[in-house]
Design a protein around this motif. Structure first.
Motif, PDB file in Angstrom:
ATOM      1  N   ALA A   1      15.900  13.884  -0.066  1.00 28.61           N
ATOM      2  CA  ALA A   1      15.816  12.593   0.650  1.00 28.61           C
ATOM      3  C   ALA A   1      15.005  11.573   0.371  1.00 28.61           C
ATOM      4  O   ALA A   1      15.708  10.187   0.633  1.00 28.61           O
ATOM      5  CB  ALA A   1      14.676  13.076   1.475  1.00 28.61           C
ATOM      6  N   VAL A   2      13.899  11.079  -0.362  1.00 30.52           N
ATOM      7  CA  VAL A   2      13.018  10.197  -1.388  1.00 30.52           C
ATOM      8  C   VAL A   2      14.024   9.484  -2.018  1.00 30.52           C
ATOM      9  O   VAL A   2      14.678   8.638  -2.439  1.00 30.52           O
ATOM     10  CB  VAL A   2      11.738  10.154  -2.085  1.00 30.52           C
ATOM     11  N   MET A   3      14.822  10.671  -3.315  1.00 34.50           N
ATOM     12  CA  MET A   3      16.237  10.182  -3.598  1.00 34.50           C
ATOM     13  C   MET A   3      17.311   9.424  -3.418  1.00 34.50           C
ATOM     14  O   MET A   3      17.788   7.988  -3.478  1.00 34.50           O
ATOM     15  CB  MET A   3      16.598  11.045  -4.396  1.00 34.50           C
ATOM     16  N   GLU A   4      17.658   9.718  -1.657  1.00 33.57           N
ATOM     17  CA  GLU A   4      18.436   9.196  -1.660  1.00 33.57           C
ATOM     18  C   GLU A   4      18.270   7.619  -0.279  1.00 33.57           C
ATOM     19  O   GLU A   4      19.190   6.834  -1.127  1.00 33.57           O
ATOM     20  CB  GLU A   4      19.304  10.147   0.102  1.00 33.57           C
ATOM     21  N   GLU A   5      16.802   7.428  -0.485  1.00 31.04           N
ATOM     22  CA  GLU A   5      16.424   6.600   0.528  1.00 31.04           C
ATOM     23  C   GLU A   5      16.042   5.093  -1.144  1.00 31.04           C
ATOM     24  O   GLU A   5      16.949   4.317  -0.755  1.00 31.04           O
ATOM     25  CB  GLU A   5      14.848   6.616   0.952  1.00 31.04           C
TER      26      GLU A   5
ATOM     27  N   SER B   1       5.699  16.504   9.548  1.00 34.55           N
ATOM     28  CA  SER B   1       6.154  14.880   8.998  1.00 34.55           C
ATOM     29  C   SER B   1       7.148  14.342   7.944  1.00 34.55           C
ATOM     30  O   SER B   1       7.223  15.605   7.163  1.00 34.55           O
ATOM     31  CB  SER B   1       4.525  14.143   8.779  1.00 34.55           C
ATOM     32  N   SER B   2       7.350  13.666   8.291  1.00 32.45           N
ATOM     33  CA  SER B   2       8.089  12.255   7.103  1.00 32.45           C
ATOM     34  C   SER B   2       7.237  12.321   6.540  1.00 32.45           C
ATOM     35  O   SER B   2       6.579  11.595   5.808  1.00 32.45           O
ATOM     36  CB  SER B   2       8.422  11.065   7.545  1.00 32.45           C
ATOM     37  N   PRO B   3       8.282  12.228   4.723  1.00 26.52           N
ATOM     38  CA  PRO B   3       7.830  12.211   3.539  1.00 26.52           C
ATOM     39  C   PRO B   3       7.786  10.655   3.151  1.00 26.52           C
ATOM     40  O   PRO B   3       8.948  10.043   3.963  1.00 26.52           O
ATOM     41  CB  PRO B   3       8.880  12.502   2.897  1.00 26.52           C
ATOM     42  N   GLY B   4       6.879  10.444   2.193  1.00 26.44           N
ATOM     43  CA  GLY B   4       6.431   9.485   1.774  1.00 26.44           C
ATOM     44  C   GLY B   4       6.759   9.085   0.573  1.00 26.44           C
ATOM     45  O   GLY B   4       6.626   9.360  -0.196  1.00 26.44           O
TER      46      GLY B   4
ATOM     47  N   SER C   1      -8.339  -7.303 -13.275  1.00 27.75           N
ATOM     48  CA  SER C   1      -7.037  -7.118 -12.512  1.00 27.75           C
ATOM     49  C   SER C   1      -7.338  -6.976 -11.278  1.00 27.75           C
ATOM     50  O   SER C   1      -6.934  -7.100 -10.247  1.00 27.75           O
ATOM     51  CB  SER C   1      -6.275  -6.599 -13.325  1.00 27.75           C
ATOM     52  N   ALA C   2      -8.187  -5.624 -10.946  1.00 24.33           N
ATOM     53  CA  ALA C   2      -9.084  -4.732 -10.003  1.00 24.33           C
ATOM     54  C   ALA C   2      -9.395  -5.195  -9.196  1.00 24.33           C
ATOM     55  O   ALA C   2      -9.645  -5.375  -8.044  1.00 24.33           O
ATOM     56  CB  ALA C   2      -9.479  -3.970 -10.666  1.00 24.33           C
ATOM     57  N   ASN C   3      -9.958  -6.455 -10.044  1.00 18.62           N
ATOM     58  CA  ASN C   3     -11.364  -7.975  -8.294  1.00 18.62           C
ATOM     59  C   ASN C   3     -10.102  -8.898  -8.350  1.00 18.62           C
ATOM     60  O   ASN C   3     -10.831  -9.811  -7.590  1.00 18.62           O
ATOM     61  CB  ASN C   3     -12.729  -8.075  -9.121  1.00 18.62           C
ATOM     62  N   SER C   4      -8.938  -9.223  -8.528  1.00 16.73           N
ATOM     63  CA  SER C   4      -7.837  -9.868  -8.481  1.00 16.73           C
ATOM     64  C   SER C   4      -7.636 -10.173  -7.067  1.00 16.73           C
ATOM     65  O   SER C   4      -7.985  -8.574  -5.907  1.00 16.73           O
ATOM     66  CB  SER C   4      -6.834 -10.611  -9.146  1.00 16.73           C
ATOM     67  N   SER C   5      -6.724 -10.790  -6.347  1.00 15.24           N
ATOM     68  CA  SER C   5      -6.300 -11.628  -4.882  1.00 15.24           C
ATOM     69  C   SER C   5      -5.744 -10.157  -4.915  1.00 15.24           C
ATOM     70  O   SER C   5      -5.428  -9.748  -3.060  1.00 15.24           O
ATOM     71  CB  SER C   5      -5.618 -12.264  -4.321  1.00 15.24           C
ATOM     72  N   ASP C   6      -5.319  -9.780  -5.759  1.00 17.59           N
ATOM     73  CA  ASP C   6      -4.227  -8.170  -5.713  1.00 17.59           C
ATOM     74  C   ASP C   6      -4.512  -7.128  -5.342  1.00 17.59           C
ATOM     75  O   ASP C   6      -3.998  -6.234  -4.340  1.00 17.59           O
ATOM     76  CB  ASP C   6      -2.895  -7.960  -6.729  1.00 17.59           C
ATOM     77  N   GLY C   7      -6.127  -7.087  -4.710  1.00 18.24           N
ATOM     78  CA  GLY C   7      -6.618  -6.553  -3.717  1.00 18.24           C
ATOM     79  C   GLY C   7      -6.775  -4.843  -4.703  1.00 18.24           C
ATOM     80  O   GLY C   7      -6.197  -3.782  -4.151  1.00 18.24           O
ATOM     81  N   GLN C   8      -6.897  -4.613  -5.766  1.00 19.70           N
ATOM     82  CA  GLN C   8      -6.536  -3.769  -6.786  1.00 19.70           C
ATOM     83  C   GLN C   8      -5.654  -2.534  -6.980  1.00 19.70           C
ATOM     84  O   GLN C   8      -4.812  -1.968  -6.957  1.00 19.70           O
ATOM     85  CB  GLN C   8      -7.329  -1.867  -5.802  1.00 19.70           C
ATOM     86  N   ASN C   9      -4.246  -3.654  -6.505  1.00 17.58           N
ATOM     87  CA  ASN C   9      -2.902  -3.685  -6.387  1.00 17.58           C
ATOM     88  C   ASN C   9      -2.724  -2.278  -5.665  1.00 17.58           C
ATOM     89  O   ASN C   9      -2.380  -0.743  -5.885  1.00 17.58           O
ATOM     90  CB  ASN C   9      -2.651  -3.078  -8.066  1.00 17.58           C
ATOM     91  N   LEU C  10      -3.603  -2.222  -4.739  1.00 18.20           N
ATOM     92  CA  LEU C  10      -3.146  -1.633  -3.596  1.00 18.20           C
ATOM     93  C   LEU C  10      -0.997  -1.652  -2.941  1.00 18.20           C
ATOM     94  O   LEU C  10      -0.910  -2.912  -2.646  1.00 18.20           O
ATOM     95  CB  LEU C  10      -4.267  -1.684  -2.048  1.00 18.20           C
ATOM     96  N   VAL C  11      -0.984  -0.471  -2.911  1.00 15.02           N
ATOM     97  CA  VAL C  11       0.571  -0.599  -2.725  1.00 15.02           C
ATOM     98  C   VAL C  11       0.789   0.140  -0.669  1.00 15.02           C
ATOM     99  O   VAL C  11      -0.031   1.683  -1.109  1.00 15.02           O
ATOM    100  CB  VAL C  11       1.230   0.100  -4.090  1.00 15.02           C
ATOM    101  N   GLY C  12       0.955  -0.408   0.278  1.00 12.99           N
ATOM    102  CA  GLY C  12       1.363   0.722   0.865  1.00 12.99           C
ATOM    103  C   GLY C  12       2.047   1.601   0.884  1.00 12.99           C
ATOM    104  O   GLY C  12       3.470   2.211   0.049  1.00 12.99           O
ATOM    105  N   LEU C  13       2.216   2.130   2.102  1.00 12.91           N
ATOM    106  CA  LEU C  13       2.752   3.800   2.175  1.00 12.91           C
ATOM    107  C   LEU C  13       4.175   3.408   2.725  1.00 12.91           C
ATOM    108  O   LEU C  13       4.082   2.590   3.806  1.00 12.91           O
ATOM    109  CB  LEU C  13       2.534   5.000   2.956  1.00 12.91           C
ATOM    110  N   SER C  14       5.291   3.550   2.592  1.00 17.69           N
ATOM    111  CA  SER C  14       6.906   3.865   3.190  1.00 17.69           C
ATOM    112  C   SER C  14       6.794   4.957   3.429  1.00 17.69           C
ATOM    113  O   SER C  14       7.369   6.301   2.652  1.00 17.69           O
ATOM    114  CB  SER C  14       8.108   2.856   2.886  1.00 17.69           C
ATOM    115  N   LEU C  15       7.307   5.419   4.926  1.00 15.78           N
ATOM    116  CA  LEU C  15       8.275   6.709   5.333  1.00 15.78           C
ATOM    117  C   LEU C  15       9.392   6.953   5.174  1.00 15.78           C
ATOM    118  O   LEU C  15      10.305   5.813   5.476  1.00 15.78           O
ATOM    119  CB  LEU C  15       8.108   7.184   7.010  1.00 15.78           C
ATOM    120  N   VAL C  16      10.144   8.032   4.999  1.00 16.30           N
ATOM    121  CA  VAL C  16      11.518   8.171   5.508  1.00 16.30           C
ATOM    122  C   VAL C  16      11.599   9.192   6.558  1.00 16.30           C
ATOM    123  O   VAL C  16      10.896  10.374   6.479  1.00 16.30           O
ATOM    124  CB  VAL C  16      12.212   9.241   4.076  1.00 16.30           C
ATOM    125  N   PRO C  17      12.365   7.669   8.151  1.00 16.14           N
ATOM    126  CA  PRO C  17      12.344   8.542   8.552  1.00 16.14           C
ATOM    127  C   PRO C  17      13.297   9.342   8.954  1.00 16.14           C
ATOM    128  O   PRO C  17      14.332  10.249   8.405  1.00 16.14           O
ATOM    129  CB  PRO C  17      12.909   7.249   9.802  1.00 16.14           C
TER     130      PRO C  17
END
Length: 401
Positions: free
Chosen positions: A168-172, A57-60, A27-43
């Motif tokens: 903040a993250v809970m509200e988001e 800086s903004s929390p993420g 699964s780690a070597n599949s096309s999902d790139g080790q299931n990498l999940v990007g960062l979302s910031l709370v502006p």
């Protein structure tokens, strides 16, 4: 005959673990790139007022959306990573991903955040969230004004606002990501994040709809108020400094009306304030606590304990006696919870600190009562009965790796 049976059991467990490991690696070597999940910031423009990391800086957070039957189920995890109890420690922390979103990268979701049906059955298709820890006080600080300090010849501002980051993250998640429509939700955390999940568990429930099924999962979060081998409780002193520097005011009033904030930072003094079902993953020989609470280097200048706290088989008889006292203290704190289905537990006698973010510990070879951590938690979460696995004392568990 008994030896042959035990050997066969070990072989079967190892074969099961090997199959899981191969599947996980595939699964780690599949096309999902080790299931990498990007960062979302709370502006800042839509964040809870003043909700920022140590450096301003903004929390993420990282979110992988649920699919199919899991699209209205949520698993929210609070990242761990110690505390900063002095200004100098916080200055250092502010220059890392534990204090600034400027240094945060995508995260590989594994263990209880995995999207693999084999690795994480029951939860793989849920909405899974990893909230970044960037304040240094288990998402609990609340200082209004920033502290202006000098570092490397330049002035900088430190913000102690972990409580506002939590809000903040809970509200988001609630208003922008759809968590308000959750039919079931789990708040989890590891280490210092597990401590945060403990103190925010009741509030998490209050933020969701009244008919949402809510439970909490704590991993390596039962930090004990215990003296070190020197006879002094260094961790109590640490917690007093943390709660003072960060102005932690969100602790249970039931506790703070009788004890100081540093003591009330310990879960053991707040168990009677919890109203939400809670499950503990814990090692009775917690490696972090053995190395930082019981025998830290500051009270062991000759390093007489370093080999013992790295490998229990290296411990002398007197050292093992101290570690067994630690185990007994841990079990005494769990004793009032025994027999109650609201409280689940999976207490292993292996030398490690946390489990749920590591696939090989969450659903791998290590077992208590022939159950992995995932199996124990799933049985408690979905079955609704009493699941309280307490391992025998070291060295009886041959599945420890």
């Amino acid at each position: 005959m008994k030896m042959i049976t035990t050997t066969l059991q070990q072989l079967l467990l190892w074969l099961n673990f090997t199959s899981l490991l191969i599947a996980t690696l595939s699964s780690a070597n599949s096309s999902d790139g080790q299931n990498l999940v990007g960062l979302s910031l709370v502006p800042a423009s839509r964040a809870h007022p003043g909700a920022v990391c140590l450096d301003g800086s903004s929390p993420g957070y990282h979110l992988q959306k649920g699919q199919g039957a899991g699209q209205h189920s949520w698993l929210v995890h609070l990242e761990g990573g110690g505390w900063c109890s002095t200004v100098q420690e916080c200055i250092y922390r502010a220059r890392t991903a534990r204090g600034s979103s400027s240094f945060m990268s995508p995260v590989a979701f594994a263990g209880h955040l995995s999207n693999s049906p084999l690795e994480n059955p029951g939860f793989h298709n849920w909405n899974r969230v990893f909230i970044r820890y960037c304040d240094g006080a288990s998402f609990s600080g609340n200082v209004n004004e920033p502290l202006i300090v000098s570092a490397r010849g330049h002035s900088m501002r430190l913000f102690f606002r972990g409580q506002r980051v939590w809000e903040a993250v809970m509200e988001e998640l609630l208003t922008r990501q759809g968590m308000l429509n959750a039919t079931q939700a789990i708040l989890s955390g590891d280490s210092a994040g597990g401590l945060a999940a403990f103190h925010h568990c009741n509030d998490f429930k209050k933020k969701l709809r009244g008919d949402t099924i809510v439970k909490c999962l704590l991993d390596g979060a039962m930090f004990l108020d215990m003296p070190s081998i020197s006879g002094v409780s260094l961790i109590k002193d640490l917690y007093r400094k943390v709660t003072t520097l960060h102005n932690v005011t969100s602790l249970s009033h039931t506790c703070t009306s009788k004890q100081d904030r540093g003591e009330c930072f310990f879960p053991q003094y707040n168990l009677d304030s919890i109203t939400v079902p809670m499950f503990f993953l814990q090692s009775s020989y917690d490696s972090w606590q053995l190395r930082n609470v019981i025998a830290p280097a500051i009270v062991d200048p000759s390093h007489a304990w370093s080999l013992c706290t790295t490998d229990l088989s290296n411990c002398s008889k007197p050292q093992m006696g101290v570690l067994q006292e630690f185990r007994q203290a841990l079990l005494r704190n769990f004793r009032p919870l025994l027999g109650h289905p609201m409280w689940g537990m999976h207490i292993v006698s292996c030398l490690h600190h946390t489990e749920e973010l590591y696939s090989y510990l969450w659903n791998g070879f290590t077992r208590v009562n022939n159950m992995t951590a995932l199996q124990a938690f799933s049985k408690w979460y979905f079955g609704g009965g009493v699941v309280q696995n307490i391992d025998c004392a070291y060295p009886c568990n041959y599945t420890c790796r």
